[in-house]
Design an enzyme around this catalytic site. Structure first.
Site, PDB file in Angstrom:
ATOM      1  CE  LYS A 128       7.267  13.506 -56.276  1.00  0.00           C
ATOM      2  NZ  LYS A 128       7.412  12.624 -55.135  1.00  0.00           N
ATOM      3  N   GLY A 136      10.626  10.730 -51.098  1.00  0.00           N
ATOM      4  CA  GLY A 136      10.488  11.877 -50.205  1.00  0.00           C
ATOM      5  C   GLY A 136      10.873  11.584 -48.768  1.00  0.00           C
ATOM      6  CG  HIS A 148       4.356   9.377 -59.028  1.00  0.00           C
ATOM      7  ND1 HIS A 148       4.115   9.394 -57.676  1.00  0.00           N
ATOM      8  CD2 HIS A 148       5.662   9.693 -59.190  1.00  0.00           C
ATOM      9  CE1 HIS A 148       5.243   9.711 -57.044  1.00  0.00           C
ATOM     10  NE2 HIS A 148       6.194   9.894 -57.943  1.00  0.00           N
ATOM     11  CB  SER A 190      15.649   9.677 -51.365  1.00  0.00           C
ATOM     12  OG  SER A 190      14.464   9.857 -50.606  1.00  0.00           O
TER      13      SER A 190
HETATM   14  P1  13P Z   1      11.911  12.261 -54.264  1.00  0.00           P
HETATM   15  O1  13P Z   1      13.089  12.384 -55.188  1.00  0.00           O
HETATM   16  O2  13P Z   1      11.511  13.584 -53.657  1.00  0.00           O
HETATM   17  O3  13P Z   1      12.095  11.171 -53.267  1.00  0.00           O
HETATM   18  O4  13P Z   1      10.653  11.850 -55.170  1.00  0.00           O
HETATM   19  C1  13P Z   1      10.782  10.773 -56.031  1.00  0.00           C
HETATM   20  C2  13P Z   1       9.615  10.743 -56.915  1.00  0.00           C
HETATM   21  O5  13P Z   1       8.502  10.467 -56.492  1.00  0.00           O
HETATM   22  C3  13P Z   1       9.814  11.092 -58.331  1.00  0.00           C
HETATM   23  O6  13P Z   1       8.687  10.785 -59.088  1.00  0.00           O
END
Ligand code: 13P
Length: 254
Positions: A11, A175, A97, A215
């Site tokens: 990200k 997240g 995404h 997650s």
């Molecule tokens: P997390 O693993 O931080 O939950 O994020 C998942 C995600 O959006 C991967 O593209």
């Protein structure tokens, strides 16, 4: 057997120095990939070349962009075309995404255009789908995800969709530390594969890797990846910690 893939999505995190240190640490950590497994790193645009160079000669490791534009080239200040990405040796791009859908108003139709651009330039899309919490609570997640697939992917030919990568990322699990249960992940992955099979046939559906995202951690990756229709993960937070991502890579099905 379908490709098993551990994909990192960094990200909008890390400086260049932190990103390089993360890769150096990961490469110094024991992890292994067989010929049917891949690690893919979704890297911010400014670091693509530097991180791509770090993985040259590392078998089954690839670098991915996190986005691209819908048009081939032209007066679109600030955007990045697929041709630009392939010209620097990038092989993958994350498309659709949920953060791009939410914060940048990316629609299913716009994502279909991006996918067309990718496929005409041999850039492999990692296509993200997944429902928000209120859809899950209304138990409408199956039809919601089916519409996302139909409107962005189902104009593709059998040849184009073969060996595609789809990432199912329930938005309520991103997240939040709230992972989908193994059963919820398997149920949706099986549903996605059935929808693909209904449109393209079971043989084609069985070639498509479907990754789970939301997650994923070093501690739960093994159980999630063990589900029969889960072919790896798309990982945010835990991919920023070298030791954790190494464990996640090692949790892929053999
Ligand atoms: P997390 O693993 O931080 O939950 O994020 C998942 C995600 O959006 C991967 O593209």
């Amino acid at each position: 057997m379908r490709k098993q893939i551990a994909a990192a999505n960094w990200k909008m995190n890390l400086t260049l120095q932190q990103a390089e240190a993360l890769v150096d640490e990961l490469l110094a950590t024991p992890f292994s990939l067989n010929e049917n497994q891949q690690a893919v790193f979704g890297v911010p645009f400014p670091y693509l070349i530097a991180i791509h160079n770090k993985f040259i000669g590392k078998n089954n490791c690839y670098v991915s962009a996190q986005n691209c534009y819908t048009k081939k080239s032209g007066a679109y200040t600030g955007e990045t075309s697929v041709e630009m990405l392939t010209s620097i040796g990038i092989t993958y791009v994350i498309i659709g995404h949920s953060e791009r859908r939410e914060f940048f108003n990316e629609s299913n139709a716009m994502l279909a255009e991006k996918i067309n651009c990718c496929l005409s330039n041999n850039l492999k899309p990692i296509f993200c789908c997944g429902e928000p919490l209120q859809i899950r609570e209304a138990e409408s997640q199956n039809s919601f995800v089916e519409t996302q697939l139909k409107e962005s992917l189902f104009h593709l030919t059998v040849e184009q969709i073969t060996n595609f990568i789809i990432a199912y990322e329930p938005i309520w699990a991103i997240g939040t530390g709230k992972t989908a249960s193994n059963e919820q992940a398997q149920q949706m992955h099986k549903h996605i594969r059935t929808v693909l099979a209904n449109n393209y046939g079971l043989d084609v559906a069985n070639t498509i890797s479907i990754l789970y995202g939301g997650s994923v951690k070093a501690t739960n990756a093994g159980d999630i990846f063990a589900q029969p229709d889960v072919d790896g993960g798309l990982v945010g937070g835990a991919s920023l910690v070298a030791a954790d991502f190494a464990v996640i890579i090692n949790s892929l099905k053999k």
